[in-house]
Design a protein around this motif. Structure first.
Motif, PDB file in Angstrom:
ATOM      1  N   GLN A 442       0.879  -1.160   0.000  1.00 25.46           N
ATOM      2  CA  GLN A 442       0.000   0.000   0.000  1.00 25.46           C
ATOM      3  C   GLN A 442       0.925   1.221   0.000  1.00 25.46           C
ATOM      4  O   GLN A 442       1.653   1.456   0.968  1.00 25.46           O
ATOM      5  CB  GLN A 442      -0.911  -0.002   1.226  1.00 25.46           C
ATOM      6  CG  GLN A 442      -1.889  -1.166   1.249  1.00 25.46           C
ATOM      7  CD  GLN A 442      -2.734  -1.203   2.514  1.00 25.46           C
ATOM      8  OE1 GLN A 442      -2.582  -0.358   3.397  1.00 25.46           O
ATOM      9  NE2 GLN A 442      -3.617  -2.184   2.601  1.00 25.46           N
ATOM     10  N   GLU A 542      -8.304  -6.027   8.550  1.00 23.97           N
ATOM     11  CA  GLU A 542      -9.286  -5.572   7.563  1.00 23.97           C
ATOM     12  C   GLU A 542     -10.520  -6.461   7.649  1.00 23.97           C
ATOM     13  O   GLU A 542     -10.408  -7.687   7.669  1.00 23.97           O
ATOM     14  CB  GLU A 542      -8.713  -5.649   6.141  1.00 23.97           C
ATOM     15  CG  GLU A 542      -7.588  -4.677   5.869  1.00 23.97           C
ATOM     16  CD  GLU A 542      -7.175  -4.696   4.402  1.00 23.97           C
ATOM     17  OE1 GLU A 542      -7.953  -5.214   3.566  1.00 23.97           O
ATOM     18  OE2 GLU A 542      -6.073  -4.204   4.094  1.00 23.97           O
ATOM     19  N   ASP A 572     -12.681  -2.998   4.444  1.00 26.32           N
ATOM     20  CA  ASP A 572     -12.191  -3.352   3.110  1.00 26.32           C
ATOM     21  C   ASP A 572     -13.323  -3.307   2.079  1.00 26.32           C
ATOM     22  O   ASP A 572     -14.495  -3.516   2.414  1.00 26.32           O
ATOM     23  CB  ASP A 572     -11.588  -4.764   3.157  1.00 26.32           C
ATOM     24  CG  ASP A 572     -10.783  -5.099   1.917  1.00 26.32           C
ATOM     25  OD1 ASP A 572     -10.350  -4.164   1.215  1.00 26.32           O
ATOM     26  OD2 ASP A 572     -10.582  -6.303   1.647  1.00 26.32           O
ATOM     27  N   LYS A 591      -9.322   3.161   9.117  1.00 24.74           N
ATOM     28  CA  LYS A 591      -9.014   3.248   7.699  1.00 24.74           C
ATOM     29  C   LYS A 591     -10.187   2.728   6.880  1.00 24.74           C
ATOM     30  O   LYS A 591     -10.864   1.778   7.293  1.00 24.74           O
ATOM     31  CB  LYS A 591      -7.760   2.423   7.397  1.00 24.74           C
ATOM     32  CG  LYS A 591      -7.268   2.500   5.964  1.00 24.74           C
ATOM     33  CD  LYS A 591      -6.046   1.581   5.749  1.00 24.74           C
ATOM     34  CE  LYS A 591      -4.808   2.154   6.400  1.00 24.74           C
ATOM     35  NZ  LYS A 591      -3.603   1.354   6.054  1.00 24.74           N
ATOM     36  N   LYS A 593     -11.025   1.467   2.884  1.00 22.49           N
ATOM     37  CA  LYS A 593     -10.442   1.124   1.586  1.00 22.49           C
ATOM     38  C   LYS A 593     -11.555   1.153   0.534  1.00 22.49           C
ATOM     39  O   LYS A 593     -12.514   0.373   0.619  1.00 22.49           O
ATOM     40  CB  LYS A 593      -9.781  -0.252   1.645  1.00 22.49           C
ATOM     41  CG  LYS A 593      -8.669  -0.337   2.692  1.00 22.49           C
ATOM     42  CD  LYS A 593      -7.996  -1.697   2.702  1.00 22.49           C
ATOM     43  CE  LYS A 593      -7.140  -1.863   1.464  1.00 22.49           C
ATOM     44  NZ  LYS A 593      -6.414  -3.163   1.484  1.00 22.49           N
ATOM     45  N   VAL A 626      -7.804   4.661   1.544  1.00 25.91           N
ATOM     46  CA  VAL A 626      -6.928   3.918   0.639  1.00 25.91           C
ATOM     47  C   VAL A 626      -7.714   3.666  -0.638  1.00 25.91           C
ATOM     48  O   VAL A 626      -8.850   3.178  -0.594  1.00 25.91           O
ATOM     49  CB  VAL A 626      -6.480   2.577   1.250  1.00 25.91           C
ATOM     50  CG1 VAL A 626      -5.603   1.818   0.259  1.00 25.91           C
ATOM     51  CG2 VAL A 626      -5.736   2.799   2.549  1.00 25.91           C
ATOM     52  N   GLU A 628      -8.125   1.413  -3.680  1.00 26.32           N
ATOM     53  CA  GLU A 628      -7.748   0.075  -4.131  1.00 26.32           C
ATOM     54  C   GLU A 628      -7.865  -0.037  -5.652  1.00 26.32           C
ATOM     55  O   GLU A 628      -8.660   0.665  -6.283  1.00 26.32           O
ATOM     56  CB  GLU A 628      -8.657  -0.984  -3.498  1.00 26.32           C
ATOM     57  CG  GLU A 628      -8.461  -1.183  -2.014  1.00 26.32           C
ATOM     58  CD  GLU A 628      -9.263  -2.359  -1.494  1.00 26.32           C
ATOM     59  OE1 GLU A 628      -8.661  -3.360  -1.088  1.00 26.32           O
ATOM     60  OE2 GLU A 628     -10.503  -2.277  -1.504  1.00 26.32           O
TER      61      GLU A 628
END
Length: 671
Positions: A442, A542, A572, A591, A593, A626, A628
């Motif tokens: 990442q 995750e 995730d 976090k 994603k 994030v 992906e």
């Protein structure tokens, strides 16, 4: 309201499962019916020697029936819950034998355990013990092999203790029932005593207990008194009693206890449920000889609060009708003790001194039984007692149950055959290869020194060929996804010992919704971190968005507990399913994603605006974002414009084995 729905759901599952189990036993029961039929036919033909051979085989089939029930039930439950049946079946047999033999619950002619109810209960208890306390398959290559071995030994020892406790409870129950039966003074030769005797027999039979064994003293006395009365009548010393052994056998047990021939006819005449019709047709060869186990367990009648009522009441009504008819002289007295397996109508003819009146009386009793069973049965299958079902209601019923009994079995067994194939595939993977971890970086586009990887599981066979994680669905199907999660955690933490954790490197590991909802997962992760000597701050967990739409309070508690340890928690694949901003706000994630699917059409204004909106999540929730699935320079530039600094995708690096990930990380550290 929720509890009632839950109870109804469990009950419906019980109904379906018990029906399937007894259908699997159908070949055995039909073979038994055939041997009995042939034996009686040979007896009538005067071939007694040949008949005795068939009756011997019938005794064998009856003898193995309970133990076969135990095996099939445990196999069925274990397969349904994705547990290895080769473990559960021996456990079940051990418990069944350990409870039956010391308590003398065995057939005198074979020495085999002979109580179907105990067989059913021990199979269920054993299977649930194995389902509730799942263990990893023993793998000598694992670092914790010895610990896992001791866990299995402890599991088996605990199971033995449960078995000993149940054996003692059964001993106490039998002692209590024996003592209680001594205080139950029934005289089946009187009207009130006979009604009480029949009521207790029916009530015990409705919960799977052989009432004749419980009331053995009363039954033995009834048989002896009947023999004496018939002998005295034959020499002219006494009149025939209305009540006697033949009275009960010929008129109150037609089709088996509960006069279940009436229930069988009720199903054939009034049922619209093809599953029940098929069951009734299958039971005909047994019911003819007064064997009702298939109906008793197949519908089922036992533990069925609706059907227990007519099961107990029909013989009581029959008692009053038959007693009145014989007392009024409308039908001859019962002049012989008819073999309990003599088919209905024929038994009435023989019992009443070869009188057609006995046949007519049995026909009347059976008809009354059908009328009594009918409203209860129709209520049981969900039909109104006042109005015929409309076609829409009929369709509704068929959608809530399978359209045919055989269709039900084919679908269910097809599913379990499929699960068996899946189980075989997974076992082959466990025994003929290894699971390995690959790591995808990442990348922080504004700070290249920040290191983090996502761990992705792969399977490597003996030839070294890698398989992508398509096998994860197999673990879901088997109900073993928690075991895969635990295996992955071990593999990742073991690999992390060889990663540059001192430089702040983080490694994220995927956890299923089932695992994150399990309180045990926190203790497991803490224990494994200590075992591998890994700092919790280097680990990231995750979870998929499936977890955040389940409204599970335990998930929130577990997320908080992980964060309290210093572990980063990420959601995730956000945006790939049904999770939304309100769902996201329920949990305090570190976090988020964003799934690659959100990037696919960002050349369109609408999709571009949506992605830019989602990029604002960090401002609302305080989560790190994030992006992906970055595969092109254009996609990289777009997510940077959206204010997202951390990217993951093939544009930067593909998932790589540990040694390549180490090289990649070292290069980043040097630059």
């Amino acid at each position: 309201m929720w509890k009632m729905a839950s109870i109804k759901s469990y009950y419906n599952n019980y109904i379906k499962d018990i029906s399937i189990v007894f259908l699997l036993l159908l070949p055995l029961t039909i073979c038994n019916a055939i041997t009995i039929f042939v034996g009686h036919s040979l007896n009538i033909a005067g071939l007694t020697q040949a008949a005795s051979t068939f009756f011997y085989f019938s005794d064998l089939l009856i003898g193995i029936y309970p133990i076969t029930l135990c095996i099939i039930t445990s196999y069925y439950i274990s397969t349904k819950h994705g547990v290895n049946a080769m473990v559960v079946v021996p456990y079940s047999l051990l418990m069944y034998i350990a409870i039956s033999v010391p308590n003398d619950l065995v057939a005198p002619n074979t020495g085999l355990p002979n109580n179907p109810l105990i067989a059913l209960l021990t199979a269920i208890i054993s299977a649930m013990c194995c389902v509730s306390f799942r263990l990893f398959p023993l793998d000598p290559s694992r670092l914790d092999f010895v610990k896992t071995l001791y866990k299995q030994v402890a599991h088996f020892f605990a199971f033995l203790l449960i078995t000993l406790v149940l054996a003692k409870l059964m001993e106490s129950f039998l002692a209590f029932s024996t003592g209680a039966s001594k205080f139950i003074t029934l005289n089946p030769l009187t009207i009130l005593g006979g009604l009480a005797y029949q009521f207790i027999l029916g009530l015990l039979g409705a919960v799977g207990i052989n009432g004749h064994n419980f009331l053995f003293r009363a039954k033995q006395q009834l048989f002896e008194n009947t023999q004496l009365n018939i002998a005295a009548w034959q020499v002219g010393d006494a009149p025939l009693n209305v009540l006697g052994q033949g009275f009960y056998d010929a008129f109150l047990s037609m089709g088996g206890s509960g006069n279940t021939i009436s229930l069988l006819l009720c199903i054939l005449l009034f049922s619209k449920d093809r599953r029940h019709i098929t069951l009734a047709i299958s039971a005909i060869p047994l019911v003819i000889f007064n064997i009702n186990e298939l109906l008793l367990f197949g519908l089922p009648i036992i533990f069925n609060p609706i059907l227990i009522v007519p099961f107990v009441c029909v013989p009581l009504v029959s008692f009053v009708v038959v007693y009145s008819a014989i007392s009024l002289g409308l039908v001859n007295h019962v002049g012989t003790i008819v073999d309990w397996m003599t088919p209905p109508l024929l038994s009435g003819y023989i019992a009443t001194q070869n009188s057609i009146g006995g046949v007519v009386l049995q026909f009347v009793v059976i008809t009354l039984g059908v009328m009594i069973y009918r409203p209860f049965y129709l209520n049981y299958v969900g039909r109104s007692r006042q109005n015929n079902m409309t076609m829409s209601r009929q369709s509704e019923l068929e959608s809530s149950t399978l359209k045919t009994f055989l269709g039900d079995i084919n679908q269910m067994m097809g599913s379990y055959v499929s699960k068996h194939d899946i189980s075989r595939r997974v076992n082959h993977m466990l025994n003929n290869g290894e699971f390995v971890m690959h790591y995808q970086p990442q990348v922080n586009v504004t700070n290249s020194a920040q290191l983090s990887f996502e761990a992705l599981v792969r399977y490597k066979d003996k030839t070294g060929k890698l398989t992508p994680p398509i096998f994860i669905n197999d673990f879901y199907q088997l109900g073993a996804i928690k075991q895969l999660d635990q295996m992955v955690i071990d593999l990742v933490l073991n690999d992390m010992q060889n990663m540059p954790l001192d430089n702040g490197c983080k490694v994220s590991v995927n956890i299923s919704a089932e695992s994150i909802a399990d309180p045990v997962i926190i203790h497991l992760i803490m224990e494994r971190l200590r075992f591998y000597n890994i700092d919790p701050e280097n680990l990231e967990v995750e979870i998929t968005e499936e977890a955040i739409i389940t409204e599970d309070k335990q998930i929130s508690k577990n997320i908080d507990a992980l964060q309290a340890l210093g572990i980063t928690v990420a959601i995730d694949d956000f945006g790939s399913g049904y999770a939304s901003f309100p769902h996201l706000l329920k949990f305090n994630f570190n976090k988020v994603k964003l799934d690659r699917s959100l990037l696919l059409n960002t050349q369109n204004e609408r999709e571009k605006n949506l992605y830019q909106l989602l990029a604002k999540i960090s401002e609302v929730t305080g989560c790190v974002l994030v992006a992906e699935g970055i595969e092109t320079e254009q996609e990289k530039q777009f997510v940077e414009q959206c204010g997202i600094d951390i990217c993951q995708g093939f544009y930067f690096a593909k998932p790589m084995p540990l040694d390549e990930a180490q090289v990649w990380a070292n290069n980043k550290i040097r630059t």
